[in-house]
Scaffold this motif. Structure first.
Motif, PDB file in Angstrom:
ATOM      1  N   ASP A  96      43.882  27.529  45.330  1.00  0.00           N
ATOM      2  CA  ASP A  96      44.861  28.574  44.583  1.00  0.00           C
ATOM      3  C   ASP A  96      45.290  28.777  45.575  1.00  0.00           C
ATOM      4  N   LEU A  97      46.362  29.742  44.521  1.00  0.00           N
ATOM      5  CA  LEU A  97      47.492  30.113  44.454  1.00  0.00           C
ATOM      6  C   LEU A  97      46.831  32.092  44.266  1.00  0.00           C
ATOM      7  N   ALA A  98      47.023  33.055  44.965  1.00  0.00           N
ATOM      8  CA  ALA A  98      46.950  34.548  44.893  1.00  0.00           C
ATOM      9  C   ALA A  98      48.401  35.341  45.337  1.00  0.00           C
ATOM     10  N   ALA A  99      48.150  36.394  44.208  1.00  0.00           N
ATOM     11  CA  ALA A  99      49.061  38.091  45.007  1.00  0.00           C
ATOM     12  C   ALA A  99      48.660  38.091  46.050  1.00  0.00           C
ATOM     13  N   PRO A 100      49.283  38.763  47.129  1.00  0.00           N
ATOM     14  CA  PRO A 100      48.532  39.112  48.060  1.00  0.00           C
ATOM     15  C   PRO A 100      48.000  40.704  47.181  1.00  0.00           C
ATOM     16  N   LYS A 101      47.779  41.350  46.240  1.00  0.00           N
ATOM     17  CA  LYS A 101      46.484  42.577  46.214  1.00  0.00           C
ATOM     18  C   LYS A 101      45.256  41.683  46.267  1.00  0.00           C
ATOM     19  N   VAL A 102      45.513  40.659  45.173  1.00  0.00           N
ATOM     20  CA  VAL A 102      43.906  40.078  45.036  1.00  0.00           C
ATOM     21  C   VAL A 102      43.112  39.577  46.406  1.00  0.00           C
ATOM     22  N   HIS A 103      42.061  40.197  46.079  1.00  0.00           N
ATOM     23  CA  HIS A 103      40.797  40.445  47.536  1.00  0.00           C
ATOM     24  C   HIS A 103      39.138  40.502  47.106  1.00  0.00           C
ATOM     25  N   GLY A 104      38.825  39.344  47.716  1.00  0.00           N
ATOM     26  CA  GLY A 104      37.686  39.110  47.921  1.00  0.00           C
ATOM     27  C   GLY A 104      37.408  38.082  46.721  1.00  0.00           C
ATOM     28  N   LEU A 105      37.870  36.975  46.886  1.00  0.00           N
ATOM     29  CA  LEU A 105      37.781  36.060  46.210  1.00  0.00           C
ATOM     30  C   LEU A 105      36.803  35.476  46.658  1.00  0.00           C
ATOM     31  N   PRO A 106      36.425  34.545  46.165  1.00  0.00           N
ATOM     32  CA  PRO A 106      35.236  33.710  46.819  1.00  0.00           C
ATOM     33  C   PRO A 106      35.442  32.460  47.159  1.00  0.00           C
ATOM     34  N   ASN A 107      34.836  31.853  48.029  1.00  0.00           N
ATOM     35  CA  ASN A 107      35.470  31.110  49.091  1.00  0.00           C
ATOM     36  C   ASN A 107      34.426  29.436  48.872  1.00  0.00           C
ATOM     37  N   LEU A 108      33.540  29.499  47.929  1.00  0.00           N
ATOM     38  CA  LEU A 108      32.654  28.410  47.775  1.00  0.00           C
ATOM     39  C   LEU A 108      32.850  27.705  46.740  1.00  0.00           C
ATOM     40  N   PRO A 109      32.149  26.140  47.009  1.00  0.00           N
ATOM     41  CA  PRO A 109      32.731  25.122  46.037  1.00  0.00           C
ATOM     42  C   PRO A 109      32.148  25.594  44.657  1.00  0.00           C
ATOM     43  N   GLY A 110      32.683  24.441  43.848  1.00  0.00           N
ATOM     44  CA  GLY A 110      32.209  24.703  42.657  1.00  0.00           C
ATOM     45  C   GLY A 110      31.869  25.523  41.269  1.00  0.00           C
ATOM     46  N   TYR A 111      30.923  25.607  41.294  1.00  0.00           N
ATOM     47  CA  TYR A 111      30.126  26.710  40.763  1.00  0.00           C
ATOM     48  C   TYR A 111      30.516  28.982  41.107  1.00  0.00           C
ATOM     49  N   GLY A 112      30.656  27.773  42.655  1.00  0.00           N
ATOM     50  CA  GLY A 112      30.890  29.223  43.172  1.00  0.00           C
ATOM     51  C   GLY A 112      31.919  30.151  43.781  1.00  0.00           C
ATOM     52  N   ARG A 113      32.658  28.975  42.853  1.00  0.00           N
ATOM     53  CA  ARG A 113      34.236  29.099  42.990  1.00  0.00           C
ATOM     54  C   ARG A 113      34.420  30.161  41.428  1.00  0.00           C
ATOM     55  N   VAL A 114      33.996  30.740  40.557  1.00  0.00           N
ATOM     56  CA  VAL A 114      34.242  30.963  39.866  1.00  0.00           C
ATOM     57  C   VAL A 114      33.518  32.340  39.741  1.00  0.00           C
ATOM     58  N   GLN A 115      32.940  32.621  40.846  1.00  0.00           N
ATOM     59  CA  GLN A 115      32.246  33.350  40.589  1.00  0.00           C
ATOM     60  C   GLN A 115      33.422  35.584  41.372  1.00  0.00           C
ATOM     61  N   LEU A 116      33.835  36.078  40.264  1.00  0.00           N
ATOM     62  CA  LEU A 116      34.613  36.380  40.664  1.00  0.00           C
ATOM     63  C   LEU A 116      34.498  38.444  40.917  1.00  0.00           C
ATOM     64  N   GLU A 117      32.642  38.266  40.514  1.00  0.00           N
ATOM     65  CA  GLU A 117      32.114  39.873  40.130  1.00  0.00           C
ATOM     66  C   GLU A 117      32.653  40.570  41.748  1.00  0.00           C
ATOM     67  N   ASN A 118      32.933  39.922  43.226  1.00  0.00           N
ATOM     68  CA  ASN A 118      33.337  41.105  44.088  1.00  0.00           C
ATOM     69  C   ASN A 118      34.879  40.858  44.211  1.00  0.00           C
ATOM     70  N   THR A 119      35.168  40.243  43.410  1.00  0.00           N
ATOM     71  CA  THR A 119      36.836  40.490  43.443  1.00  0.00           C
ATOM     72  C   THR A 119      37.583  41.546  43.329  1.00  0.00           C
ATOM     73  N   TRP A 120      38.904  42.272  44.178  1.00  0.00           N
ATOM     74  CA  TRP A 120      38.934  43.072  43.346  1.00  0.00           C
ATOM     75  C   TRP A 120      40.801  43.788  44.119  1.00  0.00           C
ATOM     76  N   LEU A 121      41.687  44.298  43.621  1.00  0.00           N
ATOM     77  CA  LEU A 121      42.704  44.410  43.288  1.00  0.00           C
ATOM     78  C   LEU A 121      42.947  45.473  44.327  1.00  0.00           C
ATOM     79  N   ALA A 122      44.229  45.660  44.730  1.00  0.00           N
ATOM     80  CA  ALA A 122      44.445  46.425  45.916  1.00  0.00           C
ATOM     81  C   ALA A 122      46.160  46.892  45.519  1.00  0.00           C
ATOM     82  N   GLN A 123      46.119  48.362  45.371  1.00  0.00           N
ATOM     83  CA  GLN A 123      47.130  49.135  44.834  1.00  0.00           C
ATOM     84  C   GLN A 123      48.287  48.867  45.377  1.00  0.00           C
TER      85      GLN A 123
END
Length: 513
Positions: free
Chosen positions: A486-513
């Motif tokens: 995955d490619l992510a901007a520096p402000k993106v945090h809390g991305l899942p690190n599990l493979p497969g179905y786990g990687r689309v669980q974005l409920e814990n993702t957050w954005l820094a200001q």
């Protein structure tokens, strides 16, 4: 506590086990924002691969597009999900309990689960959804060993599944695609049916969508206000959008994009090891690859190390023709198959292989590296005197004309943590997604023994035997495992690190200001 496969053997004594939903978030990058703490708010702009011809809005259909799968997985809940610490944790279900014979499983709904329209989720909704899923072309593969009449409700919050045979792995098997919709949803309204997931659909247009936070999600706090999903038809187009700042996250961007982005200080390259299986499938029931000697020869022709280096740019690992390389019980001591052109030639000669014929290898460009793997394999096969013509099909044609039917084709699987998952869905006789149309009595027996045993030693022996047979005789030429990139901007945090179905669980993702 979480319920993993080893604990299932203990649970077969009839002890109920509670599963904490919080454990299924997939972990992730803790990151740092203002004050070093996760913050609430913001819209995450996500790019995902897909093609207009392969779009599906049906949660129970075949999601050939990454974009569709991402949207569906955020709007709807499955019964269970991959976990960070354990293989299987609760999603819509909070606990499950097997009978002593491991045939009858009782699943209990999570407290507070409601659909996006405010109606509580009931066991009847789950039963209706699973029965509808069972009736789809891929349904029997997603619910192996479960007859539709053996999916029932016991009260408002208990779902009962009865298997035709003992199955200690059933909670793991129902992790994928068991999305739950309201009971009785008309077919014409399936695309817009409310789910119970962490996000709800705001709008959908031609593969693109906007999702809003579900303030009442039973699984806990969702931090993002919204997620905007943009579908891209090529990895390059998605990478370009990332480079220009049009999106914040490029999902499954692939190794080429990772190589390009490494020099950019404003882009983070996130790597999930051994995320995706990329097998070449050979039809075993008839046709030019029905002879096991021919299949073995094809597995000896490929130079796996070169494939990983050139197709995946090193973002991957050599595999050994056994699906499920991240399984804790993966048979790592089965000798690694290597390139042996001399032995391959002898096997082909003994099998009266027709060297005068040109064989078609069908592939798609849905996932980075698929078409490239076909081209490189064809070049390697020519060194053994095998003539292969690579044929590229767009997604719709591939899944209609080639998948489950072709003699020789590439495929990919975005889950990797269970040997039994693949055995149940793609290799046992009559499996709904038996891609190579393979049937082997010894394999079937080893599979049933491995999932039926409450003795860890006996189960391990059967599972090893299953993998040895798969390695020796199946229609899978699994040359390598691709890392998820995955490619992510520096402000993106809390991305899942599990493979497969786990990687689309974005409920814990957050954005820094």
């Amino acid at each position: 506590m979480d319920l993993n496969r080893r604990q299932l053997l203990w649970a077969s004594g009839g002890v109920a086990t509670t599963v904490l939903l919080a454990a299924c978030g997939g972990g992730g990058d803790p990151g740092s924002g203002e004050g070093g703490k996760p913050r609430r708010g913001g819209t995450l702009r996500v790019g995902a691969l897909g093609r207009s011809s392969a779009i599906t809005r049906d949660p129970h259909g075949n999601q050939g597009n990454e974009s569709d799968y991402l949207i569906i997985a955020l709007v709807y809940d499955t019964l269970t999900a991959p976990g960070e610490r354990d293989n299987t944790v609760g999603r819509l279900m909070s606990r499950w309990e097997p009978s002593k014979d491991l045939r009858t499983w009782r699943f209990t709904l999570a407290k507070g689960a409601v659909f996006h329209n405010g109606r509580p989720v009931t066991a009847d909704d789950v039963v209706w959804s699973l029965r509808r899923l069972h009736g789809t072309p891929a349904g029997s593969a997603r619910l192996p060993g479960i007859r539709v009449e053996n999916i029932t409700a016991n009260g408002k919050d208990t779902v009962v599944l009865v298997s035709d045979y003992p199955n200690a792995e059933l909670p793991m098997i129902v992790r994928l695609a068991t999305f739950v919709l309201p009971k009785g949803t008309p077919e014409k309204q399936i695309a817009t049916a409310p789910g119970s997931g962490p996000f709800k659909l705001d709008w959908y247009r031609g593969g693109n969508a906007r999702l809003l936070r579900n303030e009442h999600w039973h699984g806990g706090q969702v931090r993002l206000d919204a997620i905007e999903v943009t579908m891209f038809e090529s990895p390059q187009a998605m990478a370009n959008a990332m480079m220009s700042g049009q999106i914040d996250l490029a999902s499954n961007a692939g190794p080429v994009a990772a190589r390009t982005a490494r020099s950019r200080p404003d882009i983070r390259v996130l790597r999930r090891r051994d995320d995706m299986a990329m097998p070449i499938v050979m039809r075993t029931s008839d046709g030019p690859f029905a002879d096991p000697r021919v299949r073995e020869a094809m597995k000896l022709v490929v130079d796996r190390k070169v494939m990983v280096e050139q197709v995946l740019s090193g973002y991957g690992a050599v595999a050994n023709d056994i699906m499920g390389t991240a399984d804790p019980d993966y048979a790592r001591d089965i000798p690694q198959r290597r390139r042996e052109l001399g032995r391959a030639g002898k096997l082909l000669k003994d099998a009266d292989f027709d060297f005068s014929r040109t064989y078609k290898l069908v592939t798609t460009e849905d996932i980075p590296g698929l078409a490239e793997s076909a081209t490189l394999f064809a070049a390697q096969a020519r060194e053994a005197g095998i003539k292969i013509d690579v044929v590229k099909q767009e997604s719709g044609a591939f899944y209609t004309k080639t998948w489950l039917k072709g003699d020789l084709y590439t495929n990919y699987w975005g889950t990797n943590d269970s040997v039994v998952f693949y055995a149940s869905k793609t290799m046992t006789s009559g499996a709904g997604q038996n891609e190579a149309n393979w049937s082997d009595e010894d394999f079937d027996a080893a599979y049933k023994k491995s999932i039926a045993s409450s003795d860890a030693g006996e189960r391990a022996k059967a599972l090893y035997r299953l993998q040895q047979i798969e390695h020796d005789r199946s229609g899978y030429l699994l040359w390598g495992m691709a890392d998820g990139v995955d490619l992510a901007a520096p402000k993106v945090h809390g991305l899942p690190n599990l493979p497969g179905y786990g990687r689309v669980q974005l409920e814990n993702t957050w954005l820094a200001q």
